[in-house]
Structures are given as structure tokens and as C-alpha cells.
Write a protein that holds these residues in place. Structure first.
Motif, mmCIF file in Angstrom:
data_model
loop_
_atom_site.group_PDB
_atom_site.id
_atom_site.type_symbol
_atom_site.label_atom_id
_atom_site.label_comp_id
_atom_site.label_asym_id
_atom_site.label_seq_id
_atom_site.Cartn_x
_atom_site.Cartn_y
_atom_site.Cartn_z
ATOM 1 N N TRP A 172 -54.941 -61.874 -47.818
ATOM 2 C CA TRP A 172 -54.879 -63.063 -48.676
ATOM 3 C C TRP A 172 -54.680 -62.668 -50.129
ATOM 4 O O TRP A 172 -53.844 -63.240 -50.839
ATOM 5 C CB TRP A 172 -56.158 -63.879 -48.523
ATOM 6 C CG TRP A 172 -56.235 -65.011 -49.482
ATOM 7 C CD1 TRP A 172 -55.706 -66.250 -49.352
ATOM 8 C CD2 TRP A 172 -56.861 -64.984 -50.792
ATOM 9 N NE1 TRP A 172 -55.949 -67.004 -50.475
ATOM 10 C CE2 TRP A 172 -56.651 -66.258 -51.367
ATOM 11 C CE3 TRP A 172 -57.561 -64.018 -51.510
ATOM 12 C CZ2 TRP A 172 -57.134 -66.580 -52.635
ATOM 13 C CZ3 TRP A 172 -58.034 -64.329 -52.774
ATOM 14 C CH2 TRP A 172 -57.821 -65.598 -53.320
ATOM 15 N N ARG A 251 -65.545 -64.363 -43.313
ATOM 16 C CA ARG A 251 -64.377 -65.236 -43.404
ATOM 17 C C ARG A 251 -63.281 -64.778 -42.454
ATOM 18 O O ARG A 251 -62.581 -65.614 -41.859
ATOM 19 C CB ARG A 251 -63.857 -65.270 -44.848
ATOM 20 C CG ARG A 251 -62.539 -66.020 -45.007
ATOM 21 C CD ARG A 251 -62.180 -66.206 -46.459
ATOM 22 N NE ARG A 251 -63.031 -67.204 -47.070
ATOM 23 C CZ ARG A 251 -62.839 -68.524 -46.973
ATOM 24 N NH1 ARG A 251 -61.824 -68.993 -46.263
ATOM 25 N NH2 ARG A 251 -63.648 -69.363 -47.580
ATOM 26 N N GLU A 254 -64.444 -66.084 -39.054
ATOM 27 C CA GLU A 254 -64.671 -67.521 -38.871
ATOM 28 C C GLU A 254 -63.980 -68.340 -39.956
ATOM 29 O O GLU A 254 -64.580 -69.242 -40.540
ATOM 30 C CB GLU A 254 -66.181 -67.818 -38.897
ATOM 31 C CG GLU A 254 -66.998 -67.090 -37.861
ATOM 32 C CD GLU A 254 -66.902 -67.751 -36.495
ATOM 33 O OE1 GLU A 254 -66.221 -68.792 -36.393
ATOM 34 O OE2 GLU A 254 -67.502 -67.229 -35.543
ATOM 35 N N GLN A 255 -62.719 -68.065 -40.250
ATOM 36 C CA GLN A 255 -62.072 -68.694 -41.391
ATOM 37 C C GLN A 255 -62.050 -70.214 -41.298
ATOM 38 O O GLN A 255 -62.399 -70.910 -42.261
ATOM 39 C CB GLN A 255 -60.648 -68.175 -41.555
ATOM 40 C CG GLN A 255 -59.931 -68.822 -42.750
ATOM 41 C CD GLN A 255 -58.570 -68.235 -43.004
ATOM 42 O OE1 GLN A 255 -58.199 -67.226 -42.410
ATOM 43 N NE2 GLN A 255 -57.802 -68.869 -43.890
ATOM 44 N N LYS A 256 -61.656 -70.773 -40.152
ATOM 45 C CA LYS A 256 -61.547 -72.227 -40.035
ATOM 46 C C LYS A 256 -62.905 -72.899 -40.201
ATOM 47 O O LYS A 256 -63.014 -73.928 -40.874
ATOM 48 C CB LYS A 256 -60.923 -72.598 -38.691
ATOM 49 C CG LYS A 256 -59.437 -72.263 -38.582
ATOM 50 C CD LYS A 256 -58.847 -72.768 -37.282
ATOM 51 C CE LYS A 256 -57.359 -72.471 -37.212
ATOM 52 N NZ LYS A 256 -56.757 -72.956 -35.925
ATOM 53 N N ARG A 257 -63.917 -72.338 -39.606
ATOM 54 C CA ARG A 257 -65.252 -72.940 -39.719
ATOM 55 C C ARG A 257 -65.783 -72.820 -41.139
ATOM 56 O O ARG A 257 -66.419 -73.742 -41.661
ATOM 57 C CB ARG A 257 -66.204 -72.277 -38.732
ATOM 58 C CG ARG A 257 -65.831 -72.512 -37.260
ATOM 59 C CD ARG A 257 -66.795 -71.800 -36.338
ATOM 60 N NE ARG A 257 -68.143 -72.349 -36.456
ATOM 61 C CZ ARG A 257 -69.219 -71.787 -35.889
ATOM 62 N NH1 ARG A 257 -69.092 -70.665 -35.191
ATOM 63 N NH2 ARG A 257 -70.402 -72.348 -36.036
ATOM 64 N N ASP A 259 -63.921 -72.607 -43.913
ATOM 65 C CA ASP A 259 -63.160 -73.543 -44.750
ATOM 66 C C ASP A 259 -63.681 -74.967 -44.565
ATOM 67 O O ASP A 259 -63.763 -75.732 -45.540
ATOM 68 C CB ASP A 259 -61.681 -73.476 -44.396
ATOM 69 C CG ASP A 259 -61.012 -72.222 -44.926
ATOM 70 O OD1 ASP A 259 -61.612 -71.554 -45.785
ATOM 71 O OD2 ASP A 259 -59.896 -71.907 -44.477
ATOM 72 N N ARG A 260 -64.019 -75.326 -43.348
ATOM 73 C CA ARG A 260 -64.522 -76.682 -43.079
ATOM 74 C C ARG A 260 -65.787 -76.964 -43.886
ATOM 75 O O ARG A 260 -65.945 -78.040 -44.472
ATOM 76 C CB ARG A 260 -64.799 -76.839 -41.585
ATOM 77 C CG ARG A 260 -65.357 -78.195 -41.174
ATOM 78 C CD ARG A 260 -65.424 -78.308 -39.662
ATOM 79 N NE ARG A 260 -65.946 -79.596 -39.254
ATOM 80 C CZ ARG A 260 -67.225 -79.831 -38.955
ATOM 81 N NH1 ARG A 260 -68.116 -78.844 -39.031
ATOM 82 N NH2 ARG A 260 -67.614 -81.037 -38.599
ATOM 83 N N HIS A 263 -64.913 -76.527 -48.004
ATOM 84 C CA HIS A 263 -64.119 -77.602 -48.594
ATOM 85 C C HIS A 263 -64.916 -78.882 -48.791
ATOM 86 O O HIS A 263 -64.650 -79.657 -49.721
ATOM 87 C CB HIS A 263 -62.893 -77.876 -47.724
ATOM 88 C CG HIS A 263 -61.902 -76.759 -47.735
ATOM 89 N ND1 HIS A 263 -60.804 -76.722 -46.902
ATOM 90 C CD2 HIS A 263 -61.838 -75.622 -48.490
ATOM 91 C CE1 HIS A 263 -60.114 -75.625 -47.143
ATOM 92 N NE2 HIS A 263 -60.712 -74.942 -48.098
#
Length: 550
Positions: A172, A251, A254-257, A259-260, A263
Motif C-alpha cells: 500500500w 490489517r 483482516e483488512q476488510k473487517r 476497514d469496516r 471507517h
């Protein structure tokens, strides 16, 4: 030279936007600034030992380096290896942000270097950071991390590359740097580079921005990076500051979790994340813009300006009305004779509006990115604020001056100010220098005509959301009327088509009858002609015959 002193003959060097390349720090420099390395840790003693061994090998002078390890509730408690040049602090409150704040409270360095307890710095990493901090006192510098899955050694080897490679780059971070030419161009959110794993920050900036937000569940690093940006920071990725992350991050797993969760909270605190603020009308903890208006300028003038702001197509805003509200007389037995009647009216009219703050002095949340200073009595159009914001973002401007008119006191103008640009300008301004000139150097200044952006001194009929709703209802009613009219016309057209079909049928039948009559007439004429011919022949024969006995 201390971190708070200017260089180059008394001037602090200036960076425009985030183009730190103008600083050009020298390869060789005299180390003078102290650095506090703060390591929040929870368990994983074996990784912490390797991290401390890596710090012991740094080329930056040990006498200018302090290392603070913060035990964030480990069981068993963490310990410092024998001979380690570090202090151990215990933080009872859980959370990495709380642990970093506990270490920050003990730090004495000119520079704060955040370091995770599973990140091993290569020997020259700290020096690579400090080289930049000696060039300017408002930087945030981030290492290049590489993620290794190699088995942990008992003792840190001399050759870190041989021990930890092959390793994966921080994809990233590398992608962000490559897309923006090292964060120097096309980078609207350079503060995203502020990651807690291996980032150093000017202590002056940390004091200005405040400690980490330990109320956040996740996203504390980015949120603090945003506040550093608001305080004037420039963000520098330093490839020579290489570090190895021992294992993957949470991260990465578990990036999606993550970010949820992140955010849901950072949207309230980081107005720059407009893509998280998709609701058309709701309010946020930190608005994208705050307008400052003089509340003492008269009830009608104040109301014309403030009501127009509230009806703007930019709903993510607040208004600060400045006035001596604490001096108003609450015993209003003769309100019409009250010398402060206009103030009373303004106060009463806006006291319960959630987007209005009635303040005795200017009070703007430090995380608000834009401030609009607008003279009372001047009315922005529905899209005026949005257009000014678009111009500021498109050209990276720190100030847009809006020429409105003239008065006996001189030019009347509104000002849209980017808070981060003014913060940077204060850091670099020369003694006696006009702050706007410094803003022009670090970000850019533009002046525009008020009439071009639909500002007027006359009250206008507001066409905000309520009127837009009325207009929509009226439009729907008109659409329904037109639909009925269209249906009536369609029925009429159908009727006309049927009538026309009947006429066409009648015309065909008539043409057939006419044709029959014509044929009959023609036959009659021929018969008549034939009879005439026979009669003529008979008469001729009769006339040509001699009389008998002649």
C-alpha cells in the motif's frame, strides 16, 4: 541548532504543498536534535528483544536517542534485556493509542519516533529520519517496511538482509508513493503516510496536534496524521530508512473487517475523507467548513448571510456567530427599548440551530480543514461555497479572497482559508511578514470577483432543501397534470384516427361508386352514339328512296 530554531540565516525553509524535495538535506550533517523512540508493546517478549537490539546498532548518536518501552498490560509483564539503553513505562489503559500517549508523556526529544514492538530498524534508519528533521522543523518521516516470515533468531544477526529476506514490501505504501511521485504531486491526503509502525514526527507538531485519540477503536495513526497535517506537517517517505516487520500486520490479515470498523469512526473526525461522507444532509463531529460571521452587524444583515449559508448546497458546514452573547440582559420587560435588541434577536433566532455556535470569540475546531470569513450582509449563492471549495482543492490554494465591494473603510472581502496552509505559514513566516504572503509561498493565494461566484448584498429568495422539496412537490403535481393531459390527447388522437379511418373507408367506397357511375355513363354514351348512328342511317336511306309510280 535546536528543533525550534530556524536555519539558513534565521529563516525556516519553506515547502510548497508536500513537495519536500526543495529541502535537499545534506548527506553529511551534524546531529544536534534529540529523538525519543516510543515503543508500545503487548506480549511477544522475543520480538521486543530483537527490536531493542536493532536500536542499539543505530548510527545516530546514542546520547541523542532515548528509547521508551510502554508495557500495555502484558502478562507476564515485559522486561528490558540486561544492558538495554531504554526505559520501561507501564500503561494500564488498554489500546495502542493509550500506550503511545503514555510514552509521549515521558518523552523529551525534539523528534518523536513511533516504533512498533515487532519492527526492527536497519542500522542507518534512525539517521535517515533525523537527516530530514535537521532540514525543517515540521516534518513527518516514514520508513519503508518489509514484511518477513523468516524464523525469529535468538540474537539479531549482523546481516539483516540475509536473516529476513525474502520479504514483502509494504504494497500500500509503495503504491501510494509511486502514484504521487513520492507524495509530491497529486496527493490530496498525504497524511495517510503517517503509520505508527515506523514514523518520526517533529515534537513541535505533536504538541500542536495533540496526543493520539484513544477513544478510537482503530484508525488512530491516520487520524493523528490528519491532525498533524492540519498543524502544518509535510510528509516524507524515506526509502533509506528500511525496517523489517516480523510477521504480517493485523490489517494484512483482516483488512476488510478492519476497514469496516475504522471507517465507521474516522469519517466523523477526518473531513478529508469525503468519500465516507455520502449522506446528503447529516452532520459530523468535525465539519468540512466553518463560516465565521460577525453577529453584531444587525439582525437583518446577519440573518441574510447565515440563512444563505445554511441553504447552501454544501451541507457539511457550521457557522460561528461572534458576539457578546454573555452580556445580554435576560430581564426583558421592555424589549423594544433594549439597546441590544438586534443581538437579542440574533441570539434568539439561532440559539437552537445545531449548526450554529454563538461564541464570544472565534472558536473553530482545529480539525476543520476550511474556514470562510464572510462579512454580515453579504449573501452567497446556493453553489457559491461549493465552487470556492472546488477551486481551492483543484489548485491546492491556501487562501481565496473574494472581492465583494467597497465601503468607507476600504475594500470589503470574504476569505476562504485552508487551515493547514495557515498553520504551515505560521511555522515559516519571517518576523513582521504578512501571513498571507507566507501562505502564498507554501500553498498559493487567489483573488476572485464576488459577482463571479454569485455573492450579492441583496437578500434573495432561498432555494434550499425546503424550497427544493416544495418545488419537487409542485413539479410532481405538474407532471401528474401533464400526464392526464397527455392521456386525454392520446384518447383524442385515437378518436381522430378512427374518424380518419372511417373517412378513408368512405372515400374508397365513394371512389368505387364514382367509378361504376362513370362506367355506366360511358356505356350509356356509347349506346346513345350507336342509336344516333342507326337513326341517321335509317333517315338517309329513307330520304334517298324514289316514290312509287313516278
Amino acid at each position: 541548532m535546536s528543533e525550534t530554531e530556524p536555519d539558513d540565516g534565521g529563516e525556516v525553509r519553506r515547502v510548497r504543498g508536500n513537495d519536500y524535495r526543495v529541502l535537499q538535506p545534506p548527506e553529511q550533517f551534524t546531529p544536534e536534535l534529540g529523538v525519543s523512540v516510543i515503543i508500545p508493546a503487548y506480549g511477544a517478549q522475543e520480538k521486543l528483544d530483537l527490536v531493542l537490539q536493532g536500536l542499539a546498532r543505530q548510527t545516530y548518536p546514542a546520547e541523542l536517542t532515548e528509547v521508551i518501552v510502554v508495557d500495555n498490560g502484558s502478562s507476564p509483564p515485559l522486561r528490558l534485556p540486561e544492558g538495554a539503553a531504554a526505559r520501561l513505562v507501564v500503561c494500564e489503559r488498554p489500546g495502542r493509542a493509550s500506550a503511545r500517549n503514555a510514552g509521549l508523556a515521558k518523552a523529551t526529544g525534539d523528534v518523536i519516533h513511533w516504533l512498533d514492538s515487532d519492527v526492527v530498524l536497519t542500522p542507518g534508519a534512525l539517521e535517515a529520519h533525523m537527516r530530514w528533521h535537521h532540514a525543517a522543523p515540521y516534518l513527518s518521516v516514514t520508513s519503508y517496511l518489509r514484511f518477513t516470515e523468516a524464523p525469529l533468531p535468538d540474537v539479531l544477526p549482523e546481516d539483516l538482509e540475509a536473516a529476513f529476506e525474502p520479504a514483502e514490501p509494504h504494497a500500500w505504501l509503495v503504491g501510494l508513493v509511486e502514484r504521487t511521485d513520492g507524495l509530491t504531486v497529486n496527493s490530496p491526503r498525504p497524511f495517510s503516510l503517517h503509520v505508527g509502525g515506523a514514523t518520526s514526527v517533529s515534537a513541535r507538531l505533536v504538541r500542536a496536534a495533540g496526543p493520539m485519540d484513544d477513544d478510537l477503536i482503530l484508525g488512530q495513526d491516520t487520524e493523528m496524521g490528519y491532525r498533524l497535517y492540519q498543524a502544518g506537517a509535510v510528509f516524507v517517505p524515506e526509502p533509506r530508512a528500511l525496517a523489517y516487520h516480523l510477521g504480517p500486520t493485523m490489517r494484512m490479515r483482516e483488512q476488510k473487517r478492519i476497514d469496516r470498523v475504522s471507517h465507521a469512526f474516522v469519517a466523523d473526525r477526518i473531513p478529508a475523507y469525503q468519500w465516507l461522507r455520502t449522506h446528503p444532509a447529516r452532520q459530523w463531529k468535525v465539519p468540512n467548513l466553518t463560516a465565521v460571521v460577525d453577529g453584531t452587524a444587525g439582525y437583518e444583515a446577519v440573518r441574510a448571510t447565515v440563512d444563505a449559508l445554511l441553504a447552501s448546497t454544501v451541507t457539511d458546514l457550521s457557522v460561528v456567530l461572534v458576539g457578546p452573547w454573555d452580556t445580554l440582559d435576560r430581564d426583558r420587560r421592555a424589549p423594544l427599548k433594549d439597546p441590544n435588541l438586534d443581538l437579542v434577536l440574533v441570539h434568539g433566532h439561532y440559539e437552537h440551530e445545531s449548526r450554529i455556535r454563538l461564541a464570544t470569540a472565534e472558536e473553530v475546531h482545529p480539525s476543520v480543514p476550511f474556514v470562510l470569513r464572510l462579512p454580515a450582509g453579504w449573501v452567497p449563492g446556493e453553489d457559491s461555497v461549493a465552487r470556492l471549495l472546488n477551486l481551492a482543492r483543484a489548485e491546492g490554494l491556501g487562501l481565496i479572497g473574494v472581492l465583494l465591494g467597497e465601503s468607507s473603510e476600504g475594500i470589503v472581502a470574504a476569505r476562504l482559508e485552508r487551515v493547514s496552509s495557515f498553520a504551515r505559514a505560521r511555522l515559516v513566516a519571517r518576523p513582521g511578514e504578512d501571513l498571507d504572503d507566507a501562505v502564498d509561498d507554501v500553498s498559493g493565494v487567489r483573488w476572485v470577483a464576488g459577482e463571479t461566484y454569485d455573492f450579492t448584498a441583496e437578500p434573495v429568495e432561498l432555494t434550499g432543501r425546503r424550497n427544493a422539496y416544495k418545488a419537487r412537490i409542485q413539479a410532481e403535481a405538474e407532471a401528474a397534470r401533464l400526464a392526464k393531459e397527455a392521456e386525454r390527447l392520446r384518447a383524442q388522437v385515437t378518436k381522430w384516427r378512427e374518424e380518419a379511418a372511417r373517412w378513408r373507408k368512405s372515400a374508397v367506397e365513394l371512389r368505387r361508386e364514382v367509378g361504376t357511375l362513370r362506367r355506366q355513363l360511358h356505356a350509356a354514351r356509347r349506346a346513345q352514339q350507336g342509336m344516333r348512328a342507326v337513326l341517321s342511317s335509317t333517315v338517309k336511306r329513307a330520304l334517298g328512296r324514289k316514290p312509287s309510280g313516278g
